[in-house]
Design an enzyme around this catalytic site. Structure first.
Site, mmCIF file in Angstrom:
data_model
loop_
_atom_site.group_PDB
_atom_site.id
_atom_site.type_symbol
_atom_site.label_atom_id
_atom_site.label_comp_id
_atom_site.label_asym_id
_atom_site.label_seq_id
_atom_site.Cartn_x
_atom_site.Cartn_y
_atom_site.Cartn_z
ATOM 1 N N ASP A 349 0.867 -1.167 0.000
ATOM 2 C CA ASP A 349 0.000 0.000 0.000
ATOM 3 C C ASP A 349 0.911 1.226 0.000
ATOM 4 O OD1 ASP A 349 -2.334 1.688 0.502
ATOM 5 O OD2 ASP A 349 -1.524 1.867 2.527
ATOM 6 N N ASP A 544 -1.896 -1.013 5.910
ATOM 7 C CA ASP A 544 -2.179 -0.539 7.265
ATOM 8 C C ASP A 544 -3.628 -0.157 7.510
ATOM 9 O OD1 ASP A 544 -2.216 1.687 5.660
ATOM 10 O OD2 ASP A 544 -1.181 2.991 7.073
ATOM 11 N N ASP A 548 -7.127 -2.103 3.230
ATOM 12 C CA ASP A 548 -6.110 -3.096 2.860
ATOM 13 C C ASP A 548 -6.476 -4.502 3.346
ATOM 14 O OD1 ASP A 548 -4.358 -1.180 1.718
ATOM 15 O OD2 ASP A 548 -3.691 -0.608 3.722
#
Length: 650
Positions: A349, A544, A548
């Site tokens: 990410d 995080d 996600d």
């Protein structure tokens, strides 16, 4: 935070002090310190017996050693064999039984000292494995103390009392001071502040919060002080989720350890059958005496036991888990750590993972005719932002150096920006949508910076925009090193972001990432991970936020940043407590070393067993040597695994 830890139950089904939570079945052998006390009592009787001549006192002391030091070995061995046999409805012996039978057999034929030595060394190895396991658990548990554990509860008389987060109830009112961590989920009752919610939604720009807004546990309060009402029980917070790792990391075994555990009952049963046939048939076929056949049978029983093999994986894995735990990397189980060395692709990410998660000033621009007055205006901007709760205030104050400290007062117009008056002029800082008198020069630069993915605020004097400041969440310096390291190891790297692809590519270009997926909706992240798995094989995902979570679940190994949302941490297989990407590279290196150590242990342990069995067949082995060689090999394997407790050299 005081959270009740689910009892970690022990199932001693092999030479390791391992756990078995399969099908909800586990056996608790928690006898406190009694086994340790009895072991040392047995050690004392054995040492004393060595100085006595052959005779009844020496025999009694040797038998006492077998009973005292072998107490927990025998009890657990036979108890677990009976319980597992009942549960699985088939004979399921373990290596404790083999060692117990060998010690009892040695005593039957009069080799009391040998039987005592066998049980003593085996028990010592057993305690050593238990030590490794407890050390791993201790290191993981100690990390939890790094998290905040209390909250300021508002009492009926208006005063505050510091209480444990675990004692909070839904509906309680709390005070949160500037810079503090929000203790749990709730809603704001009074006050205005900005909160860093990057751990929840991946947004690097702090969110403005006021009365009625929702706040989340584990997020960081900005400069304001607020009161809030608790809306979620503490057991559902990020802390409670992380504490579950203590048990999960112990019960999840690597593929190798699982195979060894499945093989063990069959192996032990085979050894027991072969020993019985050896003892019975050798006197009938080769005219061997019953004493000799029984003696060699006991030697075979001892040297063929898979103690070293059973200790090849679990202690080494737990040592590695402990090593990582001390450095802020929590693995939910050995299987994830062993699999990490085999990944072929890794996806990241962007916000808060590959980037710093906090904006910094990248550009300051003023209209041409006031170039000579830039210093005055930047001093003025910093003076205004110093007093603000504006989400970008910290970035501006920290990034821009001032020449003169200008005293002034400001008005914070929520949703519009900052307004101040100085020497008869009115100054304003805010978003572009709040201004109408904007020159083409400013519009051009505002558009340029916005297209680069930067956040832009404008600065006006008497309602005329004269400058702008652009800010951006910059790449994490450690991310570049990590990406380079994975690429050196032929691992494909991908960035997944919901930002515009141009913004993603700007960051990816700096980090030299192989592939960029931009404009990705949260629900599509897992599809990208799936495509990476199809194309490259074993894939890891690092993220995080809540968005996600599906990708973390889909990945073969999901890695959550420790400051991330509780959902991400809950579904991930690995947690980086300090958000330190260096530690992920460290974990990969340690995983590679763990793989080597386990292979070394397996080859060595089976080689020793094969050698001792062959020597026994040809009459070149006696019980004392067999005991020392067999148990010695177990200790060698254990100490080889314990090497993984030491920090890796760069």
């Amino acid at each position: 935070m005081t959270q009740s830890h689910q009892t970690v139950e022990h199932n001693h089904k092999n030479c390791s002090h391992s756990h078995d939570h399969s099908k909800g079945q586990s056996h608790d052998h928690n006898h406190g310190n009694l086994p340790v006390v009895l072991f040392f009592a047995g050690l004392a009787t054995f040492i004393i017996s060595l100085f006595l001549p052959t005779g009844t006192p020496k025999t009694i002391l040797a038998l006492a050693t077998i009973v005292l030091s072998g107490y927990h070995i025998m009890i657990e061995g036979f108890e677990d064999t009976i319980n597992e046999t009942k549960r699985l409805k088939k004979f399921t012996p373990n290596v404790h039984v083999l060692m117990s039978l060998a010690a009892i057999g040695a005593a039957i034929i009069g080799d009391y000292t040998e039987g005592a030595l066998l049980i003593l060394i085996f028990a010592a190895a057993h305690f050593l494995e238990h030590y490794v396991e407890n050390k791993s658990k201790k290191e993981i548990t100690s990390l939890m103390k790094m998290n905040p554990t209390d909250a300021k509860l508002i009492l009926s008389d208006g005063s505050t009392k510091t209480v444990d987060v675990a004692d909070l109830k839904i509906g309680d009112h709390l005070k949160v001071l500037n810079g503090e961590q929000i203790p749990t989920d709730g809603t704001i009752l009074s006050g205005y502040t900005s909160i860093d919610e990057s751990s929840i939604n991946g947004e690097s720009i702090p969110a403005e919060k006021t009365v009625g807004d929702t706040v989340f546990g584990s997020t960081i309060n900005g400069d304001g002080t607020i009161t809030m009402a608790v809306t979620k029980d503490s057991s559902d917070t990020v802390f409670a989720k992380i504490l579950q790792l203590v048990n999960e990391s112990q019960s999840n075994l690597s593929k190798t350890a699982t195979k060894i555990k499945r093989l063990e009952p069959k192996y032990v049963t085979s050894v027991m059958v072969l020993v019985f046939l050896y003892i019975v048939l050798m006197p009938l076929i080769f005219n061997m005496t019953w004493y000799d056949s029984f003696y060699k049978g006991m030697v075979f029983l001892t040297v063929a036991s898979p103690c070293a093999l059973a200790a090849s994986d679990i202690p080494a894995t737990l040592s590695a888990i402990s090593n990582l735990a001390k450095r802020g990397v929590l693995f939910k189980g050995g299987s994830y750590l062993s699999n990490l060395s085999e990944i072929q692709a890794i996806a990241f990410d962007k916000t808060g993972t590959l980037t710093e998660g906090k904006p910094k000033v990248t550009d300051v621009h003023f209209i041409g005719e006031i170039t000579n007055e830039e210093t005055f205006y930047t001093d003025l901007i910093v003076a205004m932002e110093k007093q603000a709760n504006h989400p970008l205030a910290n970035a501006i104050v920290k990034s821009i150096e001032i020449v003169n400290d200008i005293p002034l007062t400001i008005e914070n117009q929520i949703g519009k920006g900052l307004v101040s008056t100085y020497k008869g002029h009115t100054y304003k800082i805010g978003k572009a949508s709040q201004f109408t008198n904007v020159s083409s020069d400013i519009e051009s630069f505002e558009r340029k910076y916005a297209e680069e993915g930067k956040t832009v605020v404008l600065f006006s004097e008497d309602d005329v925009v004269i400058g702008l400041i652009a800010m951006m969440d910059l790449p994490n310096p450690k991310a570049q090193q990590l990406v380079a390291y994975f690429k050196e190891n032929n691992i494909h790297t991908t960035m997944i972001t919901g930002d515009a692809e141009r913004t993603g590519r700007a960051v990816a270009s700096t980090l030299k990432i192989d592939e960029v997926a931009g404009n990705v909706l949260p629900e599509n992240k897992s599809q990208i991970v799936s495509s990476l798995q199809d194309k490259y094989g074993l894939t890891a995902m690092v993220g995080d936020g809540v968005n996600d979570a599906p990708a973390l679940v889909k990945a073969d190994i999901g890695v959550a940043m420790g400051d991330g949302t509780d959902v991400a941490i809950d579904v991930a297989d690995v947690v980086l407590m300090q958000n330190d990407l260096d530690k992920l590279g460290y974990a990969y290196r340690l995983s590679k070393k763990l793989d080597k150590v386990v292979k070394q242990n397996i080859i060595f342990s089976m080689g020793v067993v094969a050698l001792l069995v062959i020597l026994n067949i040809f009459g070149q082995m006696n019980l004392p040597i067999g005991i020392l060689a067999h148990e010695g090999s177990t200790l060698v394997v254990l100490f080889n695994g314990l090497r993984l407790l030491s920090p890796l050299k760069n």
